[in-house]
Design a protein around this motif. Structure first.
Motif, PDB file in Angstrom:
ATOM      1  N   ALA A  96       0.908  -0.984   0.168  1.00 20.86           N
ATOM      2  CA  ALA A  96      -0.447   0.015  -0.165  1.00 20.86           C
ATOM      3  C   ALA A  96       0.877   1.218   0.047  1.00 20.86           C
ATOM      4  CB  ALA A  96      -0.844  -0.169   1.652  1.00 20.86           C
ATOM      5  N   PHE A  97       0.241   1.795  -0.449  1.00 18.83           N
ATOM      6  CA  PHE A  97       1.098   3.227  -0.437  1.00 18.83           C
ATOM      7  C   PHE A  97      -0.081   4.566  -0.502  1.00 18.83           C
ATOM      8  CE2 PHE A  97       3.196   6.787  -3.468  1.00 18.83           C
ATOM      9  CZ  PHE A  97       3.976   7.453  -2.620  1.00 18.83           C
ATOM     10  N   TYR A  98      -0.460   5.350  -1.533  1.00 16.25           N
ATOM     11  CA  TYR A  98      -1.114   6.052  -2.368  1.00 16.25           C
ATOM     12  C   TYR A  98      -2.647   5.734  -2.545  1.00 16.25           C
ATOM     13  CZ  TYR A  98      -2.006  11.287  -2.192  1.00 16.25           C
ATOM     14  OH  TYR A  98      -2.962  12.344  -2.055  1.00 16.25           O
ATOM     15  N   SER A  99      -4.116   6.531  -2.333  1.00 24.08           N
ATOM     16  CA  SER A  99      -4.824   5.592  -2.869  1.00 24.08           C
ATOM     17  C   SER A  99      -4.843   5.917  -4.108  1.00 24.08           C
ATOM     18  CB  SER A  99      -5.975   6.336  -2.144  1.00 24.08           C
ATOM     19  OG  SER A  99      -5.839   5.179  -0.802  1.00 24.08           O
ATOM     20  N   ARG A 100      -4.489   7.880  -5.059  1.00 26.55           N
ATOM     21  CA  ARG A 100      -4.802   7.086  -6.350  1.00 26.55           C
ATOM     22  C   ARG A 100      -3.907   6.994  -7.066  1.00 26.55           C
ATOM     23  NH1 ARG A 100      -1.873  11.477  -8.162  1.00 26.55           N
ATOM     24  NH2 ARG A 100      -1.181  12.511  -6.577  1.00 26.55           N
ATOM     25  N   TYR A 101      -3.042   6.460  -6.648  1.00 21.86           N
ATOM     26  CA  TYR A 101      -2.236   6.272  -7.082  1.00 21.86           C
ATOM     27  C   TYR A 101      -2.751   4.264  -7.529  1.00 21.86           C
ATOM     28  CZ  TYR A 101       1.803   8.792  -6.116  1.00 21.86           C
ATOM     29  OH  TYR A 101       2.884  10.157  -6.893  1.00 21.86           O
ATOM     30  N   GLY A 102      -4.116   4.347  -7.018  1.00 18.37           N
ATOM     31  CA  GLY A 102      -4.239   2.609  -6.871  1.00 18.37           C
ATOM     32  C   GLY A 102      -3.721   1.325  -5.629  1.00 18.37           C
ATOM     33  N   LEU A 103      -3.182   2.308  -5.183  1.00 20.45           N
ATOM     34  CA  LEU A 103      -2.086   1.209  -3.886  1.00 20.45           C
ATOM     35  C   LEU A 103      -2.638   1.313  -2.682  1.00 20.45           C
ATOM     36  CD1 LEU A 103       1.748   2.030  -5.403  1.00 20.45           C
ATOM     37  CD2 LEU A 103       0.461  -0.188  -5.864  1.00 20.45           C
ATOM     38  N   ASN A 104      -3.594   0.628  -2.775  1.00 22.74           N
ATOM     39  CA  ASN A 104      -4.592   0.648  -1.717  1.00 22.74           C
ATOM     40  C   ASN A 104      -5.170  -0.479  -1.715  1.00 22.74           C
ATOM     41  OD1 ASN A 104      -7.861   0.948  -1.115  1.00 22.74           O
ATOM     42  ND2 ASN A 104      -6.977   2.717  -0.095  1.00 22.74           N
ATOM     43  N   PRO A 105      -5.448  -1.275  -0.074  1.00 20.76           N
ATOM     44  CA  PRO A 105      -5.439  -2.842  -0.390  1.00 20.76           C
ATOM     45  C   PRO A 105      -6.820  -2.728  -0.572  1.00 20.76           C
ATOM     46  CG  PRO A 105      -5.147  -1.408   2.198  1.00 20.76           C
ATOM     47  CD  PRO A 105      -4.619  -0.671   0.953  1.00 20.76           C
ATOM     48  N   THR A 106      -8.091  -2.174  -0.689  1.00 22.07           N
ATOM     49  CA  THR A 106      -9.200  -2.280  -0.924  1.00 22.07           C
ATOM     50  C   THR A 106      -9.994  -2.411  -2.368  1.00 22.07           C
ATOM     51  OG1 THR A 106     -10.260  -1.281   1.176  1.00 22.07           O
ATOM     52  CG2 THR A 106     -11.702  -1.786  -0.439  1.00 22.07           C
ATOM     53  N   ILE A 107      -8.736  -1.369  -2.852  1.00 22.32           N
ATOM     54  CA  ILE A 107      -8.599  -1.511  -4.502  1.00 22.32           C
ATOM     55  C   ILE A 107      -8.088  -2.029  -5.212  1.00 22.32           C
ATOM     56  CG2 ILE A 107      -7.962   0.079  -6.290  1.00 22.32           C
ATOM     57  CD1 ILE A 107      -8.280   2.523  -4.407  1.00 22.32           C
ATOM     58  N   MET A 108      -6.674  -2.836  -4.354  1.00 29.93           N
ATOM     59  CA  MET A 108      -6.400  -3.970  -4.878  1.00 29.93           C
ATOM     60  C   MET A 108      -6.856  -5.353  -4.665  1.00 29.93           C
ATOM     61  SD  MET A 108      -2.594  -2.823  -4.840  1.00 29.93           S
ATOM     62  CE  MET A 108      -2.120  -2.266  -2.699  1.00 29.93           C
ATOM     63  N   ALA A 109      -8.061  -5.681  -3.927  1.00 26.77           N
ATOM     64  CA  ALA A 109      -8.326  -7.054  -3.494  1.00 26.77           C
ATOM     65  C   ALA A 109      -9.479  -6.303  -4.930  1.00 26.77           C
ATOM     66  CB  ALA A 109      -9.148  -6.682  -1.849  1.00 26.77           C
ATOM     67  N   LEU A 110     -10.076  -5.434  -4.991  1.00 26.68           N
ATOM     68  CA  LEU A 110     -11.376  -5.720  -5.972  1.00 26.68           C
ATOM     69  C   LEU A 110     -10.483  -5.906  -7.383  1.00 26.68           C
ATOM     70  CD1 LEU A 110     -14.016  -4.384  -7.125  1.00 26.68           C
ATOM     71  CD2 LEU A 110     -12.703  -2.717  -6.466  1.00 26.68           C
ATOM     72  N   GLU A 111      -9.964  -5.123  -7.445  1.00 24.93           N
ATOM     73  CA  GLU A 111      -9.462  -5.123  -8.872  1.00 24.93           C
ATOM     74  C   GLU A 111      -8.634  -6.686  -9.522  1.00 24.93           C
ATOM     75  OE1 GLU A 111      -7.145  -0.983  -9.484  1.00 24.93           O
ATOM     76  OE2 GLU A 111      -5.837  -2.333  -9.081  1.00 24.93           O
ATOM     77  N   GLY A 112      -8.152  -7.681  -7.916  1.00 20.75           N
ATOM     78  CA  GLY A 112      -8.173  -9.184  -8.174  1.00 20.75           C
ATOM     79  C   GLY A 112      -8.895 -10.014  -8.805  1.00 20.75           C
ATOM     80  N   LYS A 113     -10.335  -9.316  -8.238  1.00 23.45           N
ATOM     81  CA  LYS A 113     -12.237 -10.040  -8.601  1.00 23.45           C
ATOM     82  C   LYS A 113     -11.950  -9.434 -10.007  1.00 23.45           C
ATOM     83  CE  LYS A 113     -13.065  -8.849  -3.652  1.00 23.45           C
ATOM     84  NZ  LYS A 113     -13.204  -9.581  -2.650  1.00 23.45           N
ATOM     85  N   LEU A 114     -11.952  -8.460 -10.082  1.00 25.38           N
ATOM     86  CA  LEU A 114     -12.758  -7.379 -11.587  1.00 25.38           C
ATOM     87  C   LEU A 114     -11.694  -8.660 -12.617  1.00 25.38           C
ATOM     88  CD1 LEU A 114     -12.539  -4.473 -10.916  1.00 25.38           C
ATOM     89  CD2 LEU A 114     -14.309  -5.880 -11.376  1.00 25.38           C
ATOM     90  N   ALA A 115     -10.312  -8.509 -12.249  1.00 29.77           N
ATOM     91  CA  ALA A 115      -9.273  -9.506 -13.737  1.00 29.77           C
ATOM     92  C   ALA A 115     -10.018 -11.256 -13.509  1.00 29.77           C
ATOM     93  CB  ALA A 115      -7.851  -9.906 -13.391  1.00 29.77           C
ATOM     94  N   GLN A 116      -9.926 -11.509 -12.456  1.00 30.12           N
ATOM     95  CA  GLN A 116     -11.140 -12.674 -12.342  1.00 30.12           C
ATOM     96  C   GLN A 116     -12.007 -13.244 -13.418  1.00 30.12           C
ATOM     97  OE1 GLN A 116     -10.691 -14.939  -8.623  1.00 30.12           O
ATOM     98  NE2 GLN A 116      -8.568 -15.760  -9.160  1.00 30.12           N
ATOM     99  N   LEU A 117     -12.808 -12.124 -12.884  1.00 21.82           N
ATOM    100  CA  LEU A 117     -14.395 -12.527 -14.094  1.00 21.82           C
ATOM    101  C   LEU A 117     -14.019 -12.124 -15.136  1.00 21.82           C
ATOM    102  CD1 LEU A 117     -16.456 -10.086 -11.954  1.00 21.82           C
ATOM    103  CD2 LEU A 117     -17.107 -12.568 -12.574  1.00 21.82           C
ATOM    104  N   ASP A 118     -12.549 -11.404 -15.137  1.00 22.15           N
ATOM    105  CA  ASP A 118     -12.629 -11.160 -17.483  1.00 22.15           C
ATOM    106  C   ASP A 118     -11.780 -11.736 -17.577  1.00 22.15           C
ATOM    107  OD1 ASP A 118     -14.262  -8.488 -17.654  1.00 22.15           O
ATOM    108  OD2 ASP A 118     -12.871  -6.868 -16.865  1.00 22.15           O
ATOM    109  N   HIS A 119     -11.279 -12.242 -16.722  1.00 23.90           N
ATOM    110  CA  HIS A 119      -9.513 -13.627 -17.357  1.00 23.90           C
ATOM    111  C   HIS A 119      -8.786 -12.311 -18.499  1.00 23.90           C
ATOM    112  CE1 HIS A 119     -12.162 -17.575 -18.412  1.00 23.90           C
ATOM    113  NE2 HIS A 119     -13.360 -16.963 -17.074  1.00 23.90           N
TER     114      HIS A 119
END
Ligand SMILES: *Cc1c(COP(=O)(O)O)cnc(C)c1O
Length: 351
Positions: free
Chosen positions: A12-35
Motif C-alpha cells: 500500500a502507498f497512496y490511494s490515487r495511485y491505486g496502491l490501496n488494499p481495498t482497491i487492489m483486492a477489488l482489482e484482483g476479483k475483476l481480473a478473474q471475472l474478465d479472465h
C-alpha cells in the motif's frame, strides 16, 4: 517503499495511485471475472474509457458501430479539441473494417457489443483477428453483456472495459468503471489514471466488491426475465419489432450463440404506433420506472430519442435505427409475472 511505488513489490502507498488494499483486492476479483492478467478500477466507466483513449489517441483510434454517447462525444468533440483525429465506421462487416484498418492504420480498434439501444452485435473474434493481423489492438465495451455472459478476452480482445455503474454495481447506487487487459499495457494506462485523478474511491471499491458477490446470481435472473419478456413482446400485436440477441428473430442470433453464454437484461422494441403512443405507453407503466441508466435490480423504461440519442441529427438517428417508437427496457429482478402484467396493462390502455 521504492519497490512498492515501482510496482515491484505489492504493497500500500497512496490511494490515487491505486496502491490501496481495498482497491487492489477489488482489482484482483475483476481480473478473474474478465479472465485478464490485470484490471484497473476507475471512478466511472467514462474514466476507464478516457484513460484507455489517452494511451492510444496519438497512435490512432478506429471506433466501430454504435457506441455510448459519452464515448462518441469524447472521440468526435473533446479529442479533436486537442488536435487528435479519430475514425469511426458504421458499416462493420469484416471486409469494410479491413479496408478501414488498412486505410487509417489505427493502433486501437474500439467497439461495443451488444450496443445501445438496438442490441446490435459485433463479431468479436473475427474483428480481433483482423486487428491483430494489421498491428492493432482490440478493446470491447462489455457493459451490456457483463463478464458472466460474454468474455471478450477469451474471444481474442486485448482490453475489456465496463461501466461498473451498471450490472457490476447492480443496485443503481454507485459510479465506477473497470478496464482489464495485460499488465504491461495497464501499467502505462495506470499512469494516466493516476495523474488525471481517475482512481476509484476506496469506499466505492468496497461497495463494488460486495456487489460482485451476487453478480452471477443477478445476471442469471436478468437473463431469464429478459428472455421471457422478449418472447412476450415478439409475439405481441402492438409491437412492430423486438430487439434481443436471445430471440431467433434477431438477425445476429447465430453470432450471439457463438460469443455469448447468456443474452443479458437489456431489450428494446418498436411499438406499433408513433412516438406519442410510445410516450403514452411508458407513462402507463407502474412497475417499470421511467429513468435512464441500466443494470440495476429494478426495471426501467426509456425512449432513447429523449435520453441517449436526444438532440442527434435525423441522419444519425436513421443510421442508428432510433425513432420515437423505440422503447428500451432494462429488465430487473422483479417477479416475471409482475413485469409482464405491467406491460400488458399498459398495452391494453394504449391505443
Ligand atoms: C453507462 C455506460 C458507459 C459510461 O459509464 P459511466 O459509469 O456512466 O461513466 C459506457 N458504456 C456503456 C455501454 C454504458 O452503458
Amino acid at each position: 517503499m521504492r519497490d512498492v511505488i515501482d510496482g515491484k513489490t505489492p504493497g500500500a502507498f497512496y490511494s490515487r495511485y491505486g496502491l490501496n488494499p481495498t482497491i487492489m483486492a477489488l482489482e484482483g476479483k475483476l481480473a478473474q471475472l474478465d479472465h485478464a492478467e490485470a484490471s484497473l478500477a476507475f471512478s466511472s466507466g467514462m474514466a476507464a474509457i478516457s484513460a484507455l483513449f489517452m494511451r492510444f489517441a496519438a497512435q490512432g483510434i478506429l471506433c466501430l458501430g454504435d457506441v455510448y454517447g459519452g464515448t462518441k462525444q469524447l472521440l468526435t468533440r473533446q479529442l479533436p479539441e486537442l488536435g487528435i483525429k479519430t475514425f469511426s465506421l458504421s458499416q462493420t462487416d469484416l471486409d469494410s473494417v479491413e479496408t478501414a484498418i488498412k486505410t487509417h492504420q489505427p493502433r486501437l480498434v474500439y467497439l461495443e457489443s451488444p450496443s445501445n439501444p438496438t442490441l446490435q452485435l459485433q463479431n468479436i473474434s473475427g474483428l480481433a483477428e483482423l486487428a491483430h493481423a494489421n498491428g492493432a489492438l482490440l478493446a470491447v465495451d462489455n457493459t451490456f453483456a457483463t463478464p458472466i455472459n460474454q468474455c471478450p478476452i477469451d474471444l481474442g480482445a486485448d482490453f475489456t472495459v465496463q461501466s461498473a455503474t451498471k450490472y457490476l454495481g447492480g443496485h443503481s447506487d454507485l459510479t465506477a468503471g473497470v478496464l482489464s487487459g495485460c499488465r504491461l499495457e495497464l501499467d502505462y494506462i495506470n499512469a494516466w489514471r493516476k495523474n488525471l485523478g481517475q482512481t476509484i474511491a476506496t469506499e466505492v471499491a468496497h461497495k463494488l466488491s460486495r456487489s460482485l458477490l451476487t453478480l452471477a446470481l443477478r445476471v442469471e435472473r436478468h437473463n431469464d426475465n429478459a428472455q421471457l419478456i422478449a418472447d412476450y413482446l415478439d409475439a405481441h400485436s402492438k409491437v412492430r419489432k423486438t430487439c434481443y440477441p436471445g430471440l431467433a428473430s434477431h438477425s445476429q442470433h447465430m453470432l450471439a450463440k457463438q460469443q455469448m453464454s447468456g443474452f443479458g437484461g437489456m431489450a428494446s422494441f418498436y411499438i406499433a404506433g408513433d412516438g406519442s403512443m410510445a410516450e403514452r405507453f411508458i407513462d402507463l407503466l407502474k412497475v417499470f420506472s421511467i429513468a435512464p441508466s441500466l443494470g440495476g435490480v429494478e426495471s426501467l423504461a426509456t425512449q432513447p430519442i429523449y435520453t441517449s440519442h436526444y438532440g442527434l441529427s435525423e441522419e444519425i438517428l436513421r443510421q442508428a435505427d432510433v425513432d420515437g417508437s423505440l422503447i428500451r427496457l432494462s429488465i430487473g429482478l422483479e417477479d416475471i409475472n409482475d413485469l409482464i402484467d405491467d406491460l400488458e396493462q399498459a398495452f391494453s390502455l394504449c391505443q
